[in-house]
Scaffold this active site. Structure first.
Site, PDB file in Angstrom:
ATOM      1  N   LYS A 198       0.808  -1.264   0.023  1.00  0.00           N
ATOM      2  CA  LYS A 198      -0.029   0.103   0.123  1.00  0.00           C
ATOM      3  C   LYS A 198       0.842   1.027   0.033  1.00  0.00           C
ATOM      4  CE  LYS A 198      -3.649   2.466   0.317  1.00  0.00           C
ATOM      5  NZ  LYS A 198      -3.256   3.230  -0.865  1.00  0.00           N
TER       6      LYS A 198
ATOM      7  N   GLN B 141       7.396   3.910   3.793  1.00  0.00           N
ATOM      8  CA  GLN B 141       5.684   3.497   3.929  1.00  0.00           C
ATOM      9  C   GLN B 141       5.578   2.304   4.664  1.00  0.00           C
ATOM     10  OE1 GLN B 141       3.858   5.503   1.602  1.00  0.00           O
ATOM     11  NE2 GLN B 141       2.432   5.020   2.793  1.00  0.00           N
TER      12      GLN B 141
ATOM     13  N   LYS C 200       5.826   3.091   8.176  1.00  0.00           N
ATOM     14  CA  LYS C 200       4.542   4.105   8.506  1.00  0.00           C
ATOM     15  C   LYS C 200       3.364   3.065   8.543  1.00  0.00           C
ATOM     16  CE  LYS C 200       4.197   7.297   5.273  1.00  0.00           C
ATOM     17  NZ  LYS C 200       4.097   8.359   4.229  1.00  0.00           N
TER      18      LYS C 200
ATOM     19  N   LYS D 119       5.318   1.565  -3.120  1.00  0.00           N
ATOM     20  CA  LYS D 119       5.208   3.110  -3.911  1.00  0.00           C
ATOM     21  C   LYS D 119       5.575   2.913  -5.258  1.00  0.00           C
ATOM     22  CE  LYS D 119       4.922   7.252  -2.104  1.00  0.00           C
ATOM     23  NZ  LYS D 119       4.246   7.708  -0.958  1.00  0.00           N
TER      24      LYS D 119
ATOM     25  N   GLY E 271      -2.552   8.279  -4.376  1.00  0.00           N
ATOM     26  CA  GLY E 271      -1.701   9.758  -4.848  1.00  0.00           C
ATOM     27  C   GLY E 271      -0.580   9.793  -3.929  1.00  0.00           C
ATOM     28  N   ASP E 272       0.161  10.874  -4.613  1.00  0.00           N
ATOM     29  CA  ASP E 272       1.309  11.451  -3.680  1.00  0.00           C
ATOM     30  C   ASP E 272       1.607  12.913  -4.573  1.00  0.00           C
ATOM     31  OD1 ASP E 272       3.653  10.355  -1.774  1.00  0.00           O
ATOM     32  OD2 ASP E 272       4.549  11.461  -3.172  1.00  0.00           O
TER      33      ASP E 272
ATOM     34  N   SER F 156      -6.713   5.999   3.633  1.00  0.00           N
ATOM     35  CA  SER F 156      -6.652   5.078   2.531  1.00  0.00           C
ATOM     36  C   SER F 156      -7.364   3.710   2.888  1.00  0.00           C
ATOM     37  CB  SER F 156      -5.546   5.245   1.736  1.00  0.00           C
ATOM     38  OG  SER F 156      -5.316   6.113   1.043  1.00  0.00           O
TER      39      SER F 156
HETATM   40  N1  GLU Z   1       1.422   9.200  -0.649  1.00  0.00           N
HETATM   41  C1  GLU Z   1       0.890   9.246   0.933  1.00  0.00           C
HETATM   42  C2  GLU Z   1       2.023   8.649   1.993  1.00  0.00           C
HETATM   43  O1  GLU Z   1       2.994   8.943   1.631  1.00  0.00           O
HETATM   44  C3  GLU Z   1      -0.373   8.278   0.989  1.00  0.00           C
HETATM   45  C4  GLU Z   1      -0.186   6.733   0.376  1.00  0.00           C
HETATM   46  C5  GLU Z   1      -1.773   6.151   0.439  1.00  0.00           C
HETATM   47  O2  GLU Z   1      -2.857   6.524   0.682  1.00  0.00           O
HETATM   48  O3  GLU Z   1      -1.602   4.720  -0.031  1.00  0.00           O
HETATM   49  O4  GLU Z   1       1.618   7.908   2.787  1.00  0.00           O
END
Ligand code: GLU
Length: 445
Positions: free
Chosen positions: A88, A109, A112, A124, A163-164, A377
């Site tokens: 994700k 990520q 996180k 990513k 998104g990012d 998300s």
């Molecule tokens: N790009 C965002 C992040 O860095 C959101 C990622 C997502 O919603 O999957 O966490």
């Protein structure tokens, strides 16, 4: 664990990936002590396995611009780790995107998402495509071309992009539309979708809102009143917008936003609906400049400068990695900053982050502070899987609780003997412990 040896081996194996090495080094330095207390980690080579993504897809993206010319960009998806759940993570469209950027983002990520308390692995993706100056049709054709290759590798229980930087609701909509056409399924798979076709309430605001919930919890933990504080925000995109709105709602005064062209200082505060809407207008213009705000609202504009030179109580980098360096950190500290919270991923250089910790400034890392975005998300994935919609109030309540739990984990693992809460260490250890235990529980694979 021999951090320096592992880093040296990684550098030799993957030359030219400085952002990735920076992200790995930060995590390994934080977890060294706890790692050495758990022989099972070493026995299972957890770190050696964690620093290599499960797999990386790299592909060519040919598309046709408005003049009828063929353009070629590079596309990627890094599936980093799925020990806790499906891969994700977001999608970044920016001219600087390369494998080093996406590996660092995928690595971050993973921790996180572990910290979020929700069942998500880390991934990513993105492209070196720059949306700047492109027409909406060009952006649509590019998104469709990107997904024409990507769709084979993603799915609602496999890998869920979002998104990012450079990718908002419009781009997610274009990608999801093509994904559905190719797969003939409506299972969600992308998050950050429009509300009319499966998107969650509050997803656009969630990264910024979550960041302010976290800053508010940090304030409470330290007996600081958030209300009345001055705040510098960098960037003017989705994340900066959400943070500015929620900070205003909770009584703080945001005085700076910035763009690649410089920063604006609005002594009256960026605190009206008209100003918030104008931030969106600037973003949607595709010009990537913030200066017009100063003209419209009679604020000051500082060309080519960063907002960190301004005296504020709270600094929130909300734009891109390494946007706040040691020099900026020294200015902020000299001006009496109280809290620095990274809302962008790895918004501070390693030297800047170390300086804040050394000076005992309250400093919180991106993987904790911006976790609200990916958490929302996951709430979108839950709604899609159950074929239901939650109201804004329901989503907000869940987001609030998630940010609170993240803060609690950071305090639990980050409290130093002198009472200083090292949020970097706390976030890294909490995230790492969960991923490591999940990996061990599932054997060597
Ligand atoms: N790009 C965002 C992040 O860095 C959101 C990622 C997502 O919603 O999957 O966490």
């Amino acid at each position: 664990m021999k951090t320096s040896e592992i880093i040296a081996q990684l550098e030799a194996k993957h030359p030219g990936e400085p952002e990735f090495i920076q992200a790995v080094r930060e995590v390994l330095l934080s977890i060294e002590d706890i790692y050495n207390q758990h022989p099972e980690f070493e026995k299972n080579k957890i770190v050696e396995r964690l620093v290599e993504p499960d797999r990386i897809f790299t592909f060519r993206i040919p598309w046709v611009d408005d003049k009828g010319e063929v353009q070629i960009n590079l596309g990627y998806r890094v599936q980093f780790n799925n020990a806790i759940g499906p891969y994700k993570g977001g999608t970044r469209f920016h001219h600087t995107v390369n494998l080093s950027t996406l590996k660092f983002l995928g690595f971050e990520q993973t921790f996180k998402n572990a910290l979020s308390t929700l069942p998500m692995g880390g991934g990513k993706g993105g492209s070196d495509f720059s949306p700047k100056g492109k027409s909406e049709r060009e952006i649509m054709r590019f998104c469709q071309a990107y997904v024409t290759e990507l769709y084979k590798y993603i799915g609602p229980d496999m890998d869920v992009p979002a998104g990012d930087v450079g990718v908002g609701g419009r781009e997610v909509g274009f990608m999801y539309g093509m994904y559905k056409k190719l797969t003939r399924e409506c299972t969600g798979t992308f998050t950050g979708k429009g509300f009319e076709f499966g998107g969650s309430r509050l997803r656009p605001e969630s990264t910024g809102y979550g960041a302010i919930y976290m800053v508010n919890d940090i304030c409470k933990q330290h007996n600081i009143e958030f209300k009345g504080k001055t705040v510098a925000v960098s960037g003017f995109g989705n994340v900066a917008w959400g943070a500015t709105m929620k900070a205003t709602e909770l009584g703080a005064k945001v005085v700076c936003i910035s763009g690649p062209d410089g920063y604006i200082y609005d002594e009256n505060g960026i605190n009206t609906q008209e100003k918030f809407d104008y931030m969106c207008e600037l973003r949607n213009s595709g010009n990537d400049v913030v200066e017009p705000y100063a003209k419209k609202f009679g604020a000051q504009f500082f060309a080519g400068k960063k907002p960190w030179e301004h005296k504020v109580d709270i600094a929130l980098p909300c734009a891109i990695q390494n946007e706040l360096n040691l020099e900026d950190a020294k200015k902020l500290v000299a001006n009496g900053v109280t809290i620095v919270a990274e809302v962008s991923n790895m918004g501070c250089t390693a030297e800047a982050a170390e300086f804040f910790v050394e000076k005992r400034i309250i400093f919180a890392p991106g993987k904790a502070v911006n976790c609200g975005g990916v958490s929302c998300s996951c709430l979108e994935m839950s709604q899609n899987a159950a074929h239901i919609y939650w109201s804004e109030a329901e989503v907000d309540e869940r987001l609030h609780q998630i940010m609170k739990d993240i803060h609690t984990q950071c305090v639990e693992y980050g409290k130093e003997p002198d009472g200083y809460i090292n949020y970097v260490k706390g976030a890294n250890i909490a995230g790492f412990m969960k991923v490591a235990k999940a990996m061990i529980g599932q054997g060597v694979c």
